[in-house]
Design a protein around this motif. Structure first.
Motif, PDB file in Angstrom:
ATOM      1  N   GLY A 277       1.054  -1.092  -0.086  1.00  0.00           N
ATOM      2  CA  GLY A 277      -0.056  -0.066  -0.065  1.00  0.00           C
ATOM      3  C   GLY A 277       0.965   1.186   0.109  1.00  0.00           C
ATOM      4  N   ALA A 278       0.271   2.320  -0.515  1.00  0.00           N
ATOM      5  CA  ALA A 278       0.868   3.489  -0.344  1.00  0.00           C
ATOM      6  C   ALA A 278       1.568   4.075   0.938  1.00  0.00           C
ATOM      7  CB  ALA A 278       0.021   4.677  -0.840  1.00  0.00           C
ATOM      8  N   GLY A 279       2.552   4.420   0.908  1.00  0.00           N
ATOM      9  CA  GLY A 279       3.415   4.816   2.300  1.00  0.00           C
ATOM     10  C   GLY A 279       4.401   3.949   2.946  1.00  0.00           C
ATOM     11  N   ARG A 280       4.149   2.644   2.371  1.00  0.00           N
ATOM     12  CA  ARG A 280       4.992   1.616   2.934  1.00  0.00           C
ATOM     13  C   ARG A 280       5.916   0.877   1.825  1.00  0.00           C
ATOM     14  NH1 ARG A 280       0.992  -2.480   6.268  1.00  0.00           N
ATOM     15  NH2 ARG A 280       3.010  -3.063   6.717  1.00  0.00           N
ATOM     16  N   GLU A 281       6.953   0.246   2.565  1.00  0.00           N
ATOM     17  CA  GLU A 281       7.933  -0.340   1.618  1.00  0.00           C
ATOM     18  C   GLU A 281       7.258  -1.752   1.008  1.00  0.00           C
ATOM     19  OE1 GLU A 281      11.373  -1.649   3.738  1.00  0.00           O
ATOM     20  OE2 GLU A 281      12.053   0.419   3.581  1.00  0.00           O
ATOM     21  N   ALA A 282       7.653  -1.743  -0.622  1.00  0.00           N
ATOM     22  CA  ALA A 282       7.507  -2.870  -1.397  1.00  0.00           C
ATOM     23  C   ALA A 282       8.688  -3.854  -1.397  1.00  0.00           C
ATOM     24  CB  ALA A 282       6.749  -2.658  -2.610  1.00  0.00           C
ATOM     25  N   HIS A 283       8.410  -5.194  -1.545  1.00  0.00           N
ATOM     26  CA  HIS A 283       9.630  -5.904  -1.456  1.00  0.00           C
ATOM     27  C   HIS A 283       9.324  -7.105  -2.678  1.00  0.00           C
ATOM     28  CE1 HIS A 283      11.430  -4.561   2.261  1.00  0.00           C
ATOM     29  NE2 HIS A 283      10.058  -4.925   2.726  1.00  0.00           N
TER      30      HIS A 283
ATOM     31  N   LEU B 109      14.711  -6.763  -4.337  1.00  0.00           N
ATOM     32  CA  LEU B 109      14.589  -5.240  -4.496  1.00  0.00           C
ATOM     33  C   LEU B 109      13.565  -4.615  -3.423  1.00  0.00           C
ATOM     34  CD1 LEU B 109      15.637  -3.135  -6.538  1.00  0.00           C
ATOM     35  CD2 LEU B 109      13.351  -2.883  -7.450  1.00  0.00           C
ATOM     36  N   THR B 110      13.998  -3.724  -2.901  1.00  0.00           N
ATOM     37  CA  THR B 110      13.082  -3.064  -1.772  1.00  0.00           C
ATOM     38  C   THR B 110      12.824  -1.746  -2.499  1.00  0.00           C
ATOM     39  OG1 THR B 110      13.441  -4.241   0.276  1.00  0.00           O
ATOM     40  CG2 THR B 110      12.585  -1.922   0.522  1.00  0.00           C
ATOM     41  N   VAL B 111      11.622  -1.163  -2.443  1.00  0.00           N
ATOM     42  CA  VAL B 111      11.053   0.075  -2.929  1.00  0.00           C
ATOM     43  C   VAL B 111      10.668   0.840  -1.778  1.00  0.00           C
ATOM     44  CG1 VAL B 111       9.824   1.414  -4.576  1.00  0.00           C
ATOM     45  CG2 VAL B 111      10.717  -0.772  -5.174  1.00  0.00           C
ATOM     46  N   ARG B 112      11.155   2.110  -1.393  1.00  0.00           N
ATOM     47  CA  ARG B 112      10.949   2.965  -0.177  1.00  0.00           C
ATOM     48  C   ARG B 112       9.843   3.750  -0.638  1.00  0.00           C
ATOM     49  NH1 ARG B 112      17.176   4.233   1.152  1.00  0.00           N
ATOM     50  NH2 ARG B 112      17.847   2.127   1.645  1.00  0.00           N
TER      51      ARG B 112
END
Length: 368
Positions: free
Chosen positions: A209-215, A344-347
């Motif tokens: 979700g928006a505002g949280r990291e994605a992995h 990959l982690t997207v902040r």
């Protein structure tokens, strides 16, 4: 496709075969052509057209963004069927899922999604209006009707958001924040991803979700054409300045010994691009790799006699060849990990970093 996709997807492949979406005019490799390709028209060379379309390989459908007289750079294609099946498997789209398909291209993937999920569940976006219109005609003939949009897929398509799945058929270097913002928590983004050094990873990213990291992890070796706005810089001649010459500490061929080595190197020097060059008079003796970061640093390393004092030349503020060699050593010291061990982690701020085996083992900040 048996053993790769379930029965629902196999039915979609039967309803929407690739040949029904490949344009009548395609481009085949031709070493005798100045551009490296020759145009093949289905009506004039039906056998050559069918041979190309029937293989498990990609088919180039556009050069140079459609401009005439260009250098012959492929800019759109019909994807390899086995790789399309792999991407759909990783996407794991099912009944009731809303999907954004980025990069309509020939329309084949959006047709498969519409055939399996229903056209009202699929939005497909394409930046090139000519390509989009051609795909639209093919989709109408097949009686499949995903929602079609002409626009830049890097921004997603907010009018139909949120999506359960986002599927891209063009490679990115940086995951656009819009893709995260327009995906539901627990949603999935599947996209080709790479660096200028190695355009090689198929990323399966899970959003929170928006505002949280994605992995996400890299699931497969996959090389796709770049999103237009994220194409890497060209490797040009070095800017005037002091040139440092020396020997290479290792065989330059090791830097691209396989896709896993190249991918790991690219993660650590994410702004460096390589090309191969040689002089026509003596190709064997002059064959070399050249590197550039697009900001004034440049290097070259000769393949033959690489231990000689003049085999490596470097100029600019960075020692690019030294960085490449150090990145290769890092990869070897960790047991030569395959690209599927990386992720990959997207902040939330849009920055992204790669990792090995888990987010707790970062490789580096990709967003330089």
């Amino acid at each position: 496709m048996s053993g790769t996709l379930d029965a629902g997807w196999r039915g979609a492949f039967a309803r929407a075969p690739r040949h029904a979406f490949v344009p009548d005019s395609i481009w085949l490799p031709d070493q005798h052509s100045p551009s490296g390709y020759r145009q093949v028209d289905r009506t004039r060379e039906p056998d050559a057209w069918w041979d190309a379309v029937s293989t498990d390989d990609s088919v180039v459908t556009q050069l140079d963004d459609g401009a005439s007289g260009g250098p012959g750079v492929p800019t759109s294609s019909g994807s390899m069927p086995s790789l399309v099946a792999t991407m759909l498997r990783e996407l794991a789209a099912g009944e009731g899922h809303r999907v954004l398909d980025i990069g309509t291209g020939t329309g084949w993937t959006s047709a498969l999604l519409a055939a399996c999920l229903g056209g009202d569940q699929v939005t497909t976006i394409e930046i090139d209006p000519v390509i989009s219109a051609e795909a639209g005609r093919k989709l109408e003939v097949a009686h499949l009707a995903p929602r079609r949009v002409v626009g830049d897929g890097l921004g997603g398509w907010s009018p139909e958001a949120p999506y359960d799945r986002i599927h891209s058929t063009a490679a990115v270097r940086t995951i656009p924040p819009a893709w995260i913002e327009q995906t539901v928590p627990g949603g999935v983004v599947v996209t080709p991803w790479g660096t200028p050094y190695a355009n090689a990873g198929l990323l399966r990213l899970v959003t929170e979700g928006a505002g949280r990291e994605a992995h996400g992890r890299f699931a497969e070796n996959a090389s796709f054409m770049w999103m237009r706005a994220q194409r890497p810089h060209a490797v040009a001649a070095p800017v005037p300045g002091t040139t440092r010459a020396g020997a290479s500490p290792m065989d330059p061929s090791l830097m691209e010994e396989d896709v896993h080595a190249a991918f790991a190197i690219g993660l650590q020097v994410p702004d460096v691009r390589s090309v191969h060059r040689w002089d026509g008079v003596d190709p064997g003796a002059t064959y070399r790799i050249e590197l550039s970061d697009g900001l004034g640093s440049w290097a070259s390393a000769r393949y033959r006699n690489w231990a000689d004092g003049g085999a490596v030349k470097q100029t600019g503020p960075r020692q690019l060849w030294d960085e490449i060699c150090e990145a290769h050593t890092w990869w070897v010291e960790r047991g030569r990990p395959e690209l599927t061990r990386f992720g990959l982690t997207v902040r939330p701020d849009g920055r992204q970093h790669a990792w090995l085996d888990g987010p707790g083992h970062p490789v580096g900040d990709i967003t330089r």
